[in-house]
Scaffold this active site. Structure first.
Site, PDB file in Angstrom:
ATOM      1  N   ASP A  13      39.319  41.622  25.961  1.00 36.40           N
ATOM      2  CA  ASP A  13      38.253  41.920  24.926  1.00 36.40           C
ATOM      3  C   ASP A  13      38.248  40.158  24.903  1.00 36.40           C
ATOM      4  OD1 ASP A  13      41.205  40.748  23.933  1.00 36.40           O
ATOM      5  OD2 ASP A  13      41.574  42.212  22.264  1.00 36.40           O
ATOM      6  N   CYS A  14      39.054  39.654  25.232  1.00 40.04           N
ATOM      7  CA  CYS A  14      38.744  38.011  25.464  1.00 40.04           C
ATOM      8  C   CYS A  14      37.434  37.626  26.454  1.00 40.04           C
ATOM      9  CB  CYS A  14      39.285  36.998  25.393  1.00 40.04           C
ATOM     10  SG  CYS A  14      41.153  37.386  24.955  1.00 40.04           S
TER      11      CYS A  14
END
Length: 722
Positions: free
Chosen positions: A454-455
């Protein structure tokens, strides 16, 4: 005498300057969450410039100039909020913030310091003690995290920490902690992670813990329970734990250690049969009870300890220390998190010596984990949330439509995106069970180096939005680097269509039956998560929508998005919500799910979206806001907070705007956000907002700025003023 935060390429170091006037702030004990006043007050005083824009200048400055009272208030609020928040940005482009909350992290640092004889400065030591006493509860104990009730995990370890920091047994507050421990039966009822540290310190014999079976790492990797299949955080914690256990590392038995042996138990230390208490645990701590399968395996491995083969144990130790050294090198001695950081450090001290270069490298990175707030100095849950907060901040500011007024801020943020992307795979990544890293973005810094799905996705989205909306030349984050990021995302999609956090899911969920950590759930396997899946879908969709990338791996991307959407729909609960695994909680998970679905063209009138909308509407409070307790994460059912929360409200408003819900309901949420804003553009720090493994909360102090800005911006963008 003042503390200042020094930042360089994401690294955050608090330094003490004796010749400057004091900047310490009193802690408000009514709220266990720090408001980050030391950093924020310094930054505000040095960088803040008040909004100096009249409404008659709006058209010239391309500021929305709607005439109704609400839209006028929102524009002023957004300008005030971004002005304030941009003053907190540091020179390398990121937004620092308090990422504390867990109360079991600092003891690992203090115990390692005591054993290996590295010293915190007097000023650091004073602030560490302040932190521990500021979070002591009225009954004398400490929780597993700052909003938790007293637990033996928190109390035993923090009691020991204060004693090692030279607080005498006679101290009145320490006496209350002592009485709490005694009333719960003594330290033999602490959970296994606490017992590990007790053994290392020499206040419990190694016979008091279940075998960590170091030889497990030597078994064939195809075995379903091989540690290479664990979630990476679990793997990297039990790696040095296994080495320390294999070598039976124990610190020097000093007079203080002998005193602690007398203080921590109800019975005399010499009279306790610790083998009978390997599985003893207080009901205050028990969240994930041992399964029958784990009990059987513990019996087998404990029996093996009496007859273990020395040559195999030595071979296991050799592999474990080589793996520890590799993790140290891969992360520039930061390590994936603070738990394994200090156990790795202890292992290197034992294996390589106090004067070795490796141990000195570890020493150089201790301060990366320290954070100072008005409640004192703590060990953070990571070396910061630099990239994560910065990527969100970019998207929030751009959604307001006012990004053109803040070119310096956004160009600096772009610089941070540039310097934090991981550009190569780690050395021997196959040998040491690492997924590819090239192209990914980490949670914090490039030096840390562990990329996350997700980063990476939020990094891709923020980069592409900046390329679209801001004049950035040249594009330092090139097309090749964005393609590498997409490759990382595509290679981490699981068979179920979802995305986990760091790597592919490598084992079935049944491996969770072997979870030895009684205080956490979901630590053994890197499961697919709604939030990670949503972020990856949105990043792939955004990437695909760019003309330049329209045909890049198109079929793979289309299929990945389709499978991801099916996963998200399958995770919707009967009440219409989605569980949030990384923040509090259903408002968070539902925001991610709705944004992914709407992004790919799901109709707001679909049954899936309408169920989600009805869930959110059913949780709105009479003041127009939403408020969710951290207990939602623990119990996995919606538990309202006693007060509406700015962050939960922002997540709900973002969801409802995307879903084109009732504008009157949305306006009520917007009015709540406006009412809660301070005159300087900030919002108050309220309840804790982050979580991991179901039962431990963590702070994100920047969320109180990011998400209200984002919600207000989305409201204006969608013309909900009419």
């Amino acid at each position: 005498m003042a503390w200042r935060l020094i930042c360089d390429r994401g690294q955050q170091i608090w330094k003490y300057f004796k010749n400057e006037s004091s900047n310490l702030v009193n802690f408000n004990e009514e709220n266990a969450n720090s408001a980050d006043k030391i950093f924020r007050d310094n930054a505000f005083q040095e960088n803040y410039k008040p909004v100096n824009v009249n409404e008659d200048q709006y058209e010239k400055m391309r500021i929305p100039s709607l005439k109704d009272e609400l839209s006028s208030s929102i524009v002023k609020s957004m300008l005030n909020a971004i002005n304030y928040y941009s003053s907190l940005q540091v020179e390398d482009g990121h937004w620092p913030g308090d990422y504390g909350g867990p109360m079991f992290l600092l003891p690992g640092a203090v115990i390692t310091s005591y054993i290996t004889n590295f010293q915190f400065s007097d000023e650091q030591k004073y602030q560490l003690i302040r932190y521990l006493f500021n979070h002591q509860l009225p009954n004398g104990g400490w929780g597993t995290h700052i909003e938790n009730k007293s637990t033996m995990f928190g109390t035993v370890l923090n009691y020991i920490s204060l004693r090692l920091l030279d607080i005498p047994f006679s101290n009145e507050r320490l006496q209350k902690a002592y009485q709490f421990i005694q009333s719960e039966g003594g330290a033999i009822y602490a959970p296994s992670w606490a017992k590990f540290w007790l053994c290392v310190l020499g206040v419990m014999p190694w016979e008091g813990v279940n075998s960590l079976f170091p030889e497990l790492w030597l078994l064939p990797e195809w075995i379903p329970v091989h540690p290479s299949r664990y979630w990476c955080h679990c793997r990297m914690v039990y790696l040095p734990m296994s080495y320390v256990y294999a070598e039976r590392i124990v610190g020097k038995i000093t007079p203080l250690i002998k005193e602690l042996r007398n203080e921590l138990y109800v019975e005399k230390y010499e009279d306790i049969d610790f083998t009978k208490h390997r599985n003893s645990i207080s009901s205050l701590d028990l969240y994930s009870p041992q399964t029958t399968l784990l009990k059987v395996l513990n019996f087998c491995t404990n029996t093996y300890e009496t007859i273990h083969i020395r040559q195999l144990r030595e071979k296991a130790s050799e592999f474990l220390i080589s793996y520890i050294e590799a993790e140290d090198e891969h992360t520039n001695y930061i390590n994936i998190g603070p738990v394994n950081k200090f156990i790795n450090m202890l292992s290197i001290w034992y294996a390589k010596g106090r004067e070795s270069q490796q141990f000195q490298q570890h020493l150089n990175r201790v301060d990366d984990y320290l954070w100072l707030s008005e409640d004192g100095m703590k060990i953070q849950g990571y070396n910061g949330s630099q990239l994560w907060d910065t990527a969100f901040s970019i998207q929030a500011i751009l959604e307001t439509g006012l990004g053109h007024l803040y070119p310096k801020c956004l160009n600096s943020a772009y610089y941070y995106l540039d310097i934090s992307q991981v550009l190569e795979d780690v050395k021997d990544h196959v040998k040491f069970y690492r997924h590819i890293s090239k192209g990914g973005w980490p949670f914090s810094t490039r030096d840390h180096g562990w990329p996350i799905t997700d980063c990476t996705s939020e990094g891709v989205k923020a980069t592409l939005l900046l390329h679209e909306q801001m004049y950035i030349s040249p594009h330092r984050i090139t097309s090749d680097r964005l393609e590498d990021a997409v490759n990382f995302i595509l290679t981490t999609q699981n068979k179920d269509g979802g995305w986990a956090s760091y790597e592919l899911q490598r084992a079935g969920s049944w491996v969770e039956w072997l979870n030895p950590a009684e205080v956490f759930q979901g630590i053994m396997v890197d499961y697919s998560y709604t939030e990670c899946t949503s972020a990856c879908i949105q990043a792939l969709w955004k990437f695909r929508s760019q003309t330049y990338f329209a045909n890049h791996r198109r079929k793979e991307i289309d299929l990945a998005i389709q499978r991801g959407i099916e996963f998200i729909k399958g995770k919707q609960r009967p009440d219409g919500s989605w569980y949030g695994s990384w923040a509090v909680c259903f408002t968070y998970g539902t925001w991610f799910a709705i944004d992914a679905l709407i992004t790919v063209g799901e109709s707001p009138q679909s049954k899936t979206i309408q169920k989600a909308v009805q869930f959110l509407l059913s949780k709105q409070n009479s003041d127009g806001g939403w408020g969710e307790s951290y207990l939602s994460c623990v119990h996995k059912t919606y538990v309202p907070h006693q007060h509406s929360q700015v962050i939960n409200t922002a997540w709900a408003v973002l969801s409802l705007i995307s879903a084109k819900a009732d504008s009157n309901v949305i306006r009520q949420g917007i009015h709540f956000l406006l009412k809660k804003q301070a005159a300087n553009g900030d919002w108050d720090q309220e309840g804790i907002s982050g979580v991991f493994n179901g039962n431990c909360m963590i702070s994100y102090t920047n969320y109180r700025n990011i998400f209200p800005i984002w919600a207000l911006g989305r409201f204006m963008k969608h013309n909900y003023t009419y």
